[in-house]
Write a protein that holds these residues in place. Structure first.
Motif, mmCIF file in Angstrom:
data_model
loop_
_atom_site.group_PDB
_atom_site.id
_atom_site.type_symbol
_atom_site.label_atom_id
_atom_site.label_comp_id
_atom_site.label_asym_id
_atom_site.label_seq_id
_atom_site.Cartn_x
_atom_site.Cartn_y
_atom_site.Cartn_z
ATOM 1 N N VAL A 27 47.107 27.148 -18.078
ATOM 2 C CA VAL A 27 46.295 26.324 -17.175
ATOM 3 C C VAL A 27 45.483 25.263 -17.913
ATOM 4 O O VAL A 27 45.148 24.228 -17.332
ATOM 5 N N ASN A 28 45.157 25.508 -19.174
ATOM 6 C CA ASN A 28 44.403 24.470 -19.878
ATOM 7 C C ASN A 28 45.312 23.355 -20.407
ATOM 8 O O ASN A 28 44.830 22.413 -21.029
ATOM 9 N N GLU A 29 46.612 23.472 -20.126
ATOM 10 C CA GLU A 29 47.556 22.401 -20.444
ATOM 11 C C GLU A 29 48.141 21.777 -19.184
ATOM 12 O O GLU A 29 48.877 20.777 -19.259
ATOM 13 N N VAL A 30 47.831 22.361 -18.038
ATOM 14 C CA VAL A 30 48.301 21.790 -16.778
ATOM 15 C C VAL A 30 47.683 20.405 -16.585
ATOM 16 O O VAL A 30 46.493 20.203 -16.826
ATOM 17 N N LYS A 31 48.490 19.462 -16.157
ATOM 18 C CA LYS A 31 47.988 18.137 -15.803
ATOM 19 C C LYS A 31 47.968 18.054 -14.276
ATOM 20 O O LYS A 31 49.020 18.015 -13.641
ATOM 21 N N TRP A 32 46.774 18.049 -13.736
ATOM 22 C CA TRP A 32 46.618 18.052 -12.288
ATOM 23 C C TRP A 32 47.397 16.909 -11.636
ATOM 24 O O TRP A 32 48.034 17.083 -10.591
ATOM 25 N N GLU A 33 47.387 15.747 -12.282
ATOM 26 C CA GLU A 33 48.059 14.579 -11.707
ATOM 27 C C GLU A 33 49.576 14.705 -11.716
ATOM 28 O O GLU A 33 50.276 13.946 -11.017
#
Length: 508
Positions: A490-496
């Motif tokens: 999750v700390n590498e997920v890119k919300w965009e």
């Protein structure tokens, strides 16, 4: 509306002496050293029984945590929601916080908030969002008046429908961390100590407790003096003739603010035979009335610094007291002993106020304390240092972000100082909260949502309100499920990068 009222000259002078700060001092909100608050000693979970396993474990069932749990479960993952009390909703239910403050930003309601309002309206027949006059356009969205007992019912049903497993009466006491990931959180239950294993964790404790157990850098209090925002201990009173109270403030005390902002709604409610959604507060025109109680020895200086009350939809003859507020110079939200003493102090304040209302406000003659908060009203305690650190300038400059998860224009509302220290955004302006403020560099599978997200003392004073916390929680739940489905931490997920139709908010 919730406001910070002017404080006596003597106290204001003292605050200046202890470094309360000027606009520049607070607006900078900088900690060049990046010094982190000490992490608490927790239980690491070794040798403890596993109570539950899940894809996502959310710790804290308040505004942010409940939204996170429901949103993750709806995205198809197995969710456990840990709550130390026996009802969901946090301050909105256990803390008697009524109503939610508005974002002052149009189109700020994310899908979760819209559905929550619809679910409540289906049960009651009336919207939890106040029907403001057509000329009143400055509130934006996000404002909701949630009756605590009804909100608890809706949350229970919603969690059951989406498959969220709720573990009530479970206090977080530690975490197991291996190679930069949390593998389990440790809780104290009626059975004793146990652990919950999950692939992804969401810290919605409000106090960043899971983050601190896991070693995430945190801060607490004001950067200028270390003091937290003041705490409250709210309560409700029943047996009130609300219409009579309204006319006392409006007709005798000449509080025209009510007429200018609420009279249309008031008249509609009275015509329909229900208590109006209405408030009284210690405005300038009514301050002398409450200060008369100090002169008579019935109230103290601390009692009258902050007085506000709201009528409660669905609870006739009842008003929710948005007070008392315990003096920040005396108590700290991040000191266990001080926090406990604040509760006792606040309860004495509560009873003095109730007696004064009953003896001096027409309409309160038969009133009584019908409910006391079971949760102290903490506005600010610990905040994480995430991948992005929200600053006062993000608000003041109305900054937007490609990875934004929500928007707000709620002012920097520091109850320890006057609100006019910070310029409010112009009508139509808003700032956004980036996804990066919800994740950390240190842990790959941790999301943090709600008032303990990454930001300075001043920035947090804006994003701490319930609708913004709900939207942050909603985004955290969506991102947690998305990351698991793609095997992305999750700390590498890119919300965009998440498809727009799957996101709860898309920056414009």
């Amino acid at each position: 509306m919730e406001k910070s009222f002017s404080i006596p000259i003597s106290r204001r002078a003292f605050m200046k002496l202890v470094g309360m700060g000027t606009v520049g001092m607070l607006a900078e909100t900088a900690m060049p050293s990046g010094k982190a608050a000490a992490a608490p000693a927790g239980v690491n979970g070794e040798g403890l029984p596993t109570l539950l396993t899940a894809d996502v474990c959310v710790v804290g069932g308040g505004a942010a945590g409940t939204a996170a749990a429901i949103s993750a479960a709806r995205a198809g993952v197995k969710v456990v929601l840990v709550e130390r009390g026996i009802s969901l909703g946090g301050l909105a239910t256990q803390g008697c916080v009524f109503p939610c403050m508005p974002t002052y930003a149009f189109d700020s309601d994310t899908p979760y908030i819209k559905e929550l309002n619809k679910r409540i309206e289906m049960k009651t027949g009336f919207s939890p969002v106040p029907n403001l006059p057509e000329t009143d356009t400055h509130y934006g969205e996000g404002m909701g008046a949630y009756t605590p007992e009804l909100l608890t019912e809706v949350y229970d049903e919603w969690c059951e429908k989406t498959g969220v497993t709720v573990l009530y009466d479970a206090a977080l006491v530690g975490a197991t961390v291996e190679d930069g990931t949390i593998t389990a959180c440790v809780v104290q239950t009626v059975e004793g100590l146990g652990k919950i294993q999950a692939k992804t964790f969401i810290d919605a404790t409000g106090d960043a407790l899971l983050s601190r157990f896991a070693g995430v850098p945190t801060e607490k209090g004001s950067e200028t003096n270390g003091r937290n925002q003041p705490m409250s201990l709210r309560f409700e009173m029943g047996g009130i003739d609300v219409t009579k109270v309204y006319h006392f403030f409006h007709d005798k005390l000449k509080d025209t603010w009510l007429e200018e902002n609420w009279s249309k709604k008031f008249k509609e409610d009275v015509k329909k035979g229900r208590d109006p959604f209405w408030e009284f507060a210690k405005w300038k025109k009514t301050e002398s009335f409450f200060r008369e109680g100090v002169k008579k020895g019935e109230l103290t200086e601390d009692d009258v610094l902050y007085i506000q009350a709201f009528s409660v939809q669905g609870k006739p003859h009842t008003m929710s007291m948005n007070c008392p507020e315990m003096p920040p110079l005396m108590f700290s939200a991040t000191d266990a002993v001080s926090r406990s003493k604040a509760v006792s102090f606040g309860r004495k304040m509560m009873r003095r106020l109730a007696v004064y209302f009953k003896g001096n406000i027409p309409g309160f003659e038969k009133a009584y304390i019908s409910r006391e908060a079971s949760m102290v009203g903490v506005r600010e305690s610990w905040r994480i240092r995430g991948k992005y650190y929200m600053e006062a300038d993000d608000y003041l400059q109305a900054r937007h972000f490609p990875d934004a998860v929500c928007r707000s224009a709620y002012p920097i509302d520091i109850h320890d100082v006057k609100l006019d220290l910070f310029e409010k955004l112009k009508k139509g302006q808003y700032y956004e909260i980036p996804y990066r403020a919800l994740v950390t560099n240190e842990l790959s599978n941790l999301l943090v949502s709600g008032r303990c997200a990454s930001g300075s003392f001043a920035a947090q004073a804006s994003f701490r309100i319930q609708p913004t916390c709900m939207s942050m929680g909603e985004a955290a739940g969506i991102a947690a499920a998305w990351g698991l489905s793609r095997n992305i931490p999750v700390n590498e997920v890119k919300w965009e990068d998440i498809p727009a139709e799957k996101r709860s908010y898309v920056s414009q």
